[in-house]
Scaffold this motif. Structure first.
Motif, PDB file in Angstrom:
ATOM      1  N   HIS A 195       0.816  -1.218   0.000  1.00  0.00           N
ATOM      2  CA  HIS A 195       0.000   0.000   0.000  1.00  0.00           C
ATOM      3  C   HIS A 195       0.856   1.278   0.000  1.00  0.00           C
ATOM      4  O   HIS A 195       0.545   2.247  -0.711  1.00  0.00           O
ATOM      5  N   HIS A 250       1.158   4.409  -2.968  1.00  0.00           N
ATOM      6  CA  HIS A 250       1.035   5.863  -2.858  1.00  0.00           C
ATOM      7  C   HIS A 250       2.178   6.533  -3.629  1.00  0.00           C
ATOM      8  O   HIS A 250       1.977   7.544  -4.307  1.00  0.00           O
ATOM      9  N   TYR A 293       4.612  10.633   3.311  1.00  0.00           N
ATOM     10  CA  TYR A 293       3.335   9.916   3.277  1.00  0.00           C
ATOM     11  C   TYR A 293       2.638  10.093   4.626  1.00  0.00           C
ATOM     12  O   TYR A 293       3.089   9.562   5.648  1.00  0.00           O
ATOM     13  N   ASP A 350      -6.459   6.989   0.280  1.00  0.00           N
ATOM     14  CA  ASP A 350      -6.426   5.579  -0.096  1.00  0.00           C
ATOM     15  C   ASP A 350      -7.382   5.362  -1.268  1.00  0.00           C
ATOM     16  O   ASP A 350      -8.524   5.841  -1.236  1.00  0.00           O
TER      17      ASP A 350
HETATM   18 MG    MG Z   1      -2.815   5.185   2.681  1.00  0.00          MG
END
Ligand code: MG
Ligand code: AMP
Length: 331
Positions: free
Chosen positions: A108, A112, A129, A286
């Motif tokens: 994940h 990003h 992030y 997300d």
């Molecule tokens: Mg995320």
């Protein structure tokens, strides 16, 4: 090549469809919002189980793609909340088996970074992030994406959400903190908690709530929370840029929607002769499109997985993943 990506590491369920050139044909997002308290992992997973089929249908319709035209299924394999990860991985396996197309589990955090690299055209950035669950400074070095700094406790978004919940803001609270902070001006004493290249937020939460209970102005508290925590992450990101001799900084995660954060990081980057880039909001939070795009990169680089390789990893580390698509990362 049409790749369908499923995101489900935490409260957001996402279904994204991208083509070979990373045109985002569809990016459907639905967030589980608890009626009281924070995210209960099982309840979030139940939400994902109930909503995945309609969201998938909506994504196919938006993309103008039929299910049988999908060539690859990608899903978020970790890190994240176990029940959420397992629910979405189960859906991904069912799709892969029934459509008889390959399946790829995606990290994940790397997703990003990859969607940001693609849509903002930066080449070799330091990624700051900042999301609900994660706060990391990530960059490519010596054959892998590595973490150069991170939170030692909660994510920055989680700090804002937890603070907001106590002071009566709806979930997610980040945008409410941002709006309220615009009316504040006085910097209240909150701990500045940078430890080497890492940061910690839970002490700041306690200090902010103590000030709230003592009657400090909510406007000044939101202002101070932003000034202190954004300065902390900007400092660590700047040190990573200096250490790695990199000129690009990419923002990712829901907190990257914050305008004050952007101004602070952009100023830092400009003063170093560098540049900050930020994907559009729907690709910062997300989302399934980033999973689909990273799955495509992995597939094209020759990575393949059997169903037995698709077990989810709640604590998946950014530097545990091979990144063969970056064999020649920067020109
Ligand atoms: Mg995320
Ligand atoms: P993510 O976990 O990446 O999907 O992002 C969700 C997180 O981003 C939540 O913790 C939100 O409170 C936070 N967030 C969203 N918009 C903003 C904003 N404008 N300012 C600060 N935080 C935000």
């Amino acid at each position: 090549m049409i790749c369908l990506g499923l995101e489900g590491t935490a409260h957001t369920l996402g279904v994204g469809i991208v083509d070979k050139a990373c045109n985002v044909l569809s990016n459907q997002i639905e967030m589980y919002r608890p009626t009281v308290g924070g995210i209960h992992p099982r309840e979030a997973a139940n939400h994902h189980a109930q909503r995945i089929q309609p969201l998938l249908m909506a994504a196919l319709k938006e993309a103008g793609v039929r299910l049988r035209e999908v060539n690859l299924i990608a899903f978020s394999q970790g890190p994240g909340l176990g029940p959420c990860l397992r629910t979405v991985a189960t859906a991904a396996r069912a799709l892969s088996l029934s459509l008889q197309v390959p399946i790829i589990g995606v990290n994940h955090c790397i997703a990003h970074l990859e969607i940001g690299r693609k849509v903002t055209h930066c080449k070799d950035p330091v990624l700051l992030y900042l999301s609900g669950g994660n706060t990391q400074v990530i960059s490519y070095a010596h054959g892998r994406y590595r973490v150069f700094g991170e939170t030692l406790d909660i994510g920055l978004g989680n700090l804002l959400d937890k603070f907001g919940r106590q002071v009566g803001f709806p979930f997610p609270s980040g945008p409410h903190v941002e709006r309220t902070a615009r009316e504040g001006s006085q910097l209240l004493p909150l701990p500045y908690s940078v430890k080497g290249m890492d940061v910690a937020f839970s002490g700041i939460l306690t200090a902010a709530l103590n000030l709230h209970h003592k009657g400090s102005s909510l406007r000044d508290l939101c202002f101070s929370l932003q000034e202190v925590t954004f300065a902390m992450v900007t400092e660590v990101a700047e040190r990573a840029m200096a250490h790695l001799d990199k000129e690009e900084i990419l923002l990712g995660g829901g907190v990257a929607c914050n305008q004050r954060l952007r101004r602070m990081v952009a100023t830092m980057a400009e003063e170093r002769g560098g540049e900050m880039t930020v994907p559009p909001p729907a690709l910062c939070v997300d989302n399934g499109a980033m999973i689909a795009w990273t799955g495509s990169l992995m597939h094209d680089a020759g990575i393949s997985m059997g169903i037995e390789d698709t077990v989810v990893e709640q604590n998946m580390r950014t530097d545990s993943a091979e990144v063969p698509w970056l064999a020649q990362p920067v020109s």
